[in-house]
Design a protein around this motif. Structure first.
Motif, PDB file in Angstrom:
ATOM      1  N   PHE A 212      39.853  23.098  41.110  1.00 39.67           N
ATOM      2  CA  PHE A 212      41.218  22.935  41.596  1.00 39.67           C
ATOM      3  C   PHE A 212      41.915  21.706  41.000  1.00 39.67           C
ATOM      4  N   LYS A 213      41.150  20.735  40.516  1.00 37.69           N
ATOM      5  CA  LYS A 213      41.746  19.524  39.952  1.00 37.69           C
ATOM      6  C   LYS A 213      42.546  19.808  38.684  1.00 37.69           C
ATOM      7  N   ASN A 214      42.164  20.871  37.969  1.00 42.90           N
ATOM      8  CA  ASN A 214      42.845  21.202  36.717  1.00 42.90           C
ATOM      9  C   ASN A 214      44.047  22.126  36.906  1.00 42.90           C
ATOM     10  N   LEU A 215      44.298  22.519  38.146  1.00 40.42           N
ATOM     11  CA  LEU A 215      45.447  23.383  38.411  1.00 40.42           C
ATOM     12  C   LEU A 215      46.725  22.543  38.468  1.00 40.42           C
ATOM     13  N   THR A 216      47.727  22.941  37.728  1.00 38.88           N
ATOM     14  CA  THR A 216      48.998  22.217  37.679  1.00 38.88           C
ATOM     15  C   THR A 216      49.925  22.704  38.795  1.00 38.88           C
ATOM     16  N   PRO A 217      50.985  21.948  39.087  1.00 41.49           N
ATOM     17  CA  PRO A 217      51.972  22.419  40.082  1.00 41.49           C
ATOM     18  C   PRO A 217      52.548  23.788  39.720  1.00 41.49           C
ATOM     19  N   GLU A 218      52.723  24.039  38.411  1.00 41.88           N
ATOM     20  CA  GLU A 218      53.228  25.343  37.972  1.00 41.88           C
ATOM     21  C   GLU A 218      52.246  26.451  38.323  1.00 41.88           C
ATOM     22  N   THR A 219      50.945  26.160  38.154  1.00 39.88           N
ATOM     23  CA  THR A 219      49.925  27.143  38.492  1.00 39.88           C
ATOM     24  C   THR A 219      49.955  27.477  39.973  1.00 39.88           C
ATOM     25  N   TYR A 220      50.073  26.447  40.811  1.00 46.14           N
ATOM     26  CA  TYR A 220      50.138  26.672  42.260  1.00 46.14           C
ATOM     27  C   TYR A 220      51.376  27.488  42.637  1.00 46.14           C
ATOM     28  N   PHE A 221      52.471  27.235  41.942  1.00 48.18           N
ATOM     29  CA  PHE A 221      53.692  28.002  42.209  1.00 48.18           C
ATOM     30  C   PHE A 221      53.472  29.479  41.909  1.00 48.18           C
ATOM     31  N   TYR A 222      52.837  29.772  40.767  1.00 50.88           N
ATOM     32  CA  TYR A 222      52.560  31.166  40.406  1.00 50.88           C
ATOM     33  C   TYR A 222      51.596  31.802  41.398  1.00 50.88           C
ATOM     34  N   LEU A 223      50.581  31.039  41.822  1.00 53.70           N
ATOM     35  CA  LEU A 223      49.617  31.555  42.789  1.00 53.70           C
ATOM     36  C   LEU A 223      50.295  31.893  44.114  1.00 53.70           C
ATOM     37  N   ILE A 224      51.168  31.002  44.573  1.00 56.27           N
ATOM     38  CA  ILE A 224      51.885  31.235  45.827  1.00 56.27           C
ATOM     39  C   ILE A 224      52.768  32.471  45.715  1.00 56.27           C
ATOM     40  N   PHE A 225      53.429  32.632  44.579  1.00 50.85           N
ATOM     41  CA  PHE A 225      54.280  33.807  44.380  1.00 50.85           C
ATOM     42  C   PHE A 225      53.443  35.086  44.437  1.00 50.85           C
ATOM     43  N   ILE A 226      52.302  35.084  43.753  1.00 51.66           N
ATOM     44  CA  ILE A 226      51.446  36.275  43.731  1.00 51.66           C
ATOM     45  C   ILE A 226      50.931  36.602  45.123  1.00 51.66           C
ATOM     46  N   ILE A 227      50.515  35.578  45.866  1.00 53.73           N
ATOM     47  CA  ILE A 227      49.945  35.801  47.192  1.00 53.73           C
ATOM     48  C   ILE A 227      51.009  36.274  48.187  1.00 53.73           C
ATOM     49  N   ILE A 228      52.161  35.597  48.204  1.00 51.26           N
ATOM     50  CA  ILE A 228      53.195  35.917  49.199  1.00 51.26           C
ATOM     51  C   ILE A 228      53.976  37.176  48.816  1.00 51.26           C
ATOM     52  N   PHE A 229      54.535  37.170  47.622  1.00 48.85           N
ATOM     53  CA  PHE A 229      55.420  38.274  47.221  1.00 48.85           C
ATOM     54  C   PHE A 229      54.656  39.421  46.550  1.00 48.85           C
ATOM     55  N   GLY A 230      53.760  39.089  45.613  1.00 49.95           N
ATOM     56  CA  GLY A 230      53.062  40.116  44.863  1.00 49.95           C
ATOM     57  C   GLY A 230      51.917  40.778  45.599  1.00 49.95           C
ATOM     58  N   THR A 231      51.524  40.230  46.748  1.00 43.35           N
ATOM     59  CA  THR A 231      50.414  40.813  47.513  1.00 43.35           C
ATOM     60  C   THR A 231      50.813  41.084  48.953  1.00 43.35           C
ATOM     61  N   MET A 232      51.071  40.026  49.711  1.00 41.26           N
ATOM     62  CA  MET A 232      51.346  40.162  51.142  1.00 41.26           C
ATOM     63  C   MET A 232      52.536  41.067  51.424  1.00 41.26           C
ATOM     64  N   LEU A 233      53.702  40.729  50.879  1.00 40.83           N
ATOM     65  CA  LEU A 233      54.916  41.494  51.168  1.00 40.83           C
ATOM     66  C   LEU A 233      54.932  42.848  50.468  1.00 40.83           C
ATOM     67  N   SER A 234      54.467  42.891  49.224  1.00 42.38           N
ATOM     68  CA  SER A 234      54.525  44.158  48.485  1.00 42.38           C
ATOM     69  C   SER A 234      53.663  45.231  49.145  1.00 42.38           C
ATOM     70  N   PHE A 235      52.448  44.881  49.539  1.00 41.40           N
ATOM     71  CA  PHE A 235      51.565  45.878  50.161  1.00 41.40           C
ATOM     72  C   PHE A 235      51.988  46.197  51.590  1.00 41.40           C
ATOM     73  N   TRP A 236      52.463  45.194  52.311  1.00 37.48           N
ATOM     74  CA  TRP A 236      52.944  45.436  53.672  1.00 37.48           C
ATOM     75  C   TRP A 236      54.151  46.370  53.642  1.00 37.48           C
ATOM     76  N   PHE A 237      55.113  46.096  52.762  1.00 36.51           N
ATOM     77  CA  PHE A 237      56.314  46.926  52.666  1.00 36.51           C
ATOM     78  C   PHE A 237      55.957  48.355  52.247  1.00 36.51           C
ATOM     79  N   TYR A 238      54.987  48.481  51.327  1.00 37.04           N
ATOM     80  CA  TYR A 238      54.588  49.812  50.857  1.00 37.04           C
ATOM     81  C   TYR A 238      54.016  50.640  52.007  1.00 37.04           C
ATOM     82  N   ILE A 239      53.087  50.064  52.752  1.00 43.01           N
ATOM     83  CA  ILE A 239      52.469  50.776  53.866  1.00 43.01           C
ATOM     84  C   ILE A 239      53.473  51.028  54.977  1.00 43.01           C
ATOM     85  N   GLU A 240      54.316  50.061  55.260  1.00 39.87           N
ATOM     86  CA  GLU A 240      55.312  50.212  56.329  1.00 39.87           C
ATOM     87  C   GLU A 240      56.284  51.341  55.999  1.00 39.87           C
TER      88      GLU A 240
END
Length: 302
Positions: A212-240
Motif C-alpha cells: 500500500f505504500k507504493n499506491l499514489t493518491p491517483e491510484t486510490y482515486f481510481y480504486l474508489i471509483f471502481i469500488i463505488i461506481f464500477g462495482t457497488m452501484l453498477s451491480f446494485w442498479f442492475y439487479i434492482e
C-alpha cells in the motif's frame, strides 16, 4: 413509473460498469495492480457497503434472515460464486489480457445467450428478428476479434476466452437472480453475493497482501471509483432493475455499457481500434439496441 425507474437504473449502472472496466485497465497498465487482488478488494468492500445501506434502512432483519432458509442460502452461495464472482473475475481477466472495449463487447453477447437459453428451455419463441440479431452479434464479433483478417486474431486468444466466459456468467447472473429478488431486497442479495465471492477469492489472493505504500493518491482515486461506481452501484442498479424489467430487457437495455467502454478506451486510454473492429463494434451495439427497443422481442420472455 416502476418501468421508468428500471430503465434509469439499468442505463446508469451500465455506464458505471463500462467506465469502471476502462479504469481497471488503467490500473493494470500503469500501476501493475494484480487482477486477483483488485477483484477481491472491490467485492469485499462493495459488499460491506451495500449491506451497510440495508442496515440503516427499514428492513435490516433481512441481512441475516436470508440465511435462515437452507434452500435460499444454497442459492445465494451459488449466485455469489458462479454469478457474482464469475462475472467479476472473467471480465477483469479479459480486460487484463486485452482491453476494456473488447471485454465489454464480448460480455454483451449475454443477451444472445439468454435468448438462446429461453428458446431451448421453451420459455420463449425464436423469431426471425431474434435470428437477425444473433447474426449481427456473430458478424460483429468476427470483425471485432479479427479486424477483417482470416489469418490472425487482433485480440489475444486468452482475452477472447475470458470475454466469452464473462458473457456466460452475465447470462447466468441475470437469470438466476430473479427468484431471489422475489423474496429479498436487492441490497441484501448483491451485498452478500459480493462478500461470498470476495471471501472465496481471498484464499487465492488475500486482500492485505499489497504494498500500500507504493499506491499514489491517483491510484486510490481510481480504486474508489471502481469500488463505488464500477462495482457497488453498477451491480446494485442492475439487479434492482429486475424488479421492474424482465431479465431479457435488463440485459438488453444495458446497451450503453459497451459504448461507454469503447469510447473511454479509445479517447482516454488511446487504445486504437482498426476499421473493421469499429464495424464489429457498431454491429454489436446495433444488435443490443435493436433488441432493447424491439417490443416483440422483449415481450416474448419470462
Amino acid at each position: 413509473m416502476n418501468r421508468g425507474k428500471g430503465i434509469f437504473l439499468i442505463i446508469t449502472g451500465a455506464i458505471f460498469w463500462g467506465i469502471g472496466g476502462t479504469v481497471a485497465k488503467k490500473l493494470f497498465q500503469q500501476y501493475a495492480i494484480d487482477v486477483n487482488w483488485l477483484v477481491t478488494i472491490r467485492l469485499l468492500i462493495a459488499g460491506l457497503l451495500l449491506l451497510s445501506v440495508q442496515f440503516v434502512g427499514k428492513d435490516r432483519a433481512q441481512i441475516f434472515g436470508i440465511w435462515k432458509n437452507k434452500k435460499t442460502s444454497f442459492h445465494l452461495i451459488i449466485f455469489g460464486l458462479v454469478g457474482m464472482l464469475g462475472v467479476q473475475y472473467t471480465y477483469m481477466a479479459s480486460i487484463k489480457h486485452g482491453n476494456a472495449a473488447v471485454a465489454t463487447l464480448l460480455q454483451y453477447l449475454a443477451p444472445v445467450m439468454i435468448i438462446v437459453y429461453l428458446f431451448i428451455s421453451r420459455q420463449s419463441t425464436l423469431t426471425r428478428k431474434d435470428v437477425f440479431t444473433v447474426s449481427l452479434a456473430l458478424v460483429g464479433c468476427f470483425f471485432l476479434l479479427t479486424n477483417g483478417s482470416f489469418s490472425q486474431l487482433s485480440v489475444p486468444p486468452v482475452a477472447i476466452v475470458w470475454g466469452i466466459l464473462s458473457g456466460l456468467a452475465l447470462a447466468f447472473y441475470t437469470l438466476y437472480a430473479v427468484p431471489l429478488l422475489k423474496q429479498y431486497n436487492s441490497l441484501v442479495i448483491v451485498g452478500w453475493a459480493m462478500i461470498i465471492g470476495g471471501v472465496a477469492l481471498s484464499f487465492i489472493h488475500p486482500p492485505w497482501q499489497m504494498d500500500f505504500k507504493n499506491l499514489t493518491p491517483e491510484t486510490y482515486f481510481y480504486l474508489i471509483f471502481i469500488i463505488i461506481f464500477g462495482t457497488m452501484l453498477s451491480f446494485w442498479f442492475y439487479i434492482e432493475s429486475l424488479n421492474s424489467l424482465s431479465p431479457k430487457e435488463s440485459s438488453l437495455l444495458g446497451s450503453l455499457e459497451p459504448l461507454a467502454a469503447v469510447l473511454t478506451t479509445v479517447f482516454w486510454l488511446k487504445d486504437s481500434l482498426g476499421m473493421f473492429q469499429w464495424i464489429g463494434t457498431i454491429c454489436i451495439i446495433i444488435m443490443i439496441l435493436f433488441l432493447a427497443f424491439n417490443k416483440e422481442s422483449s415481450t416474448n420472455n419470462t
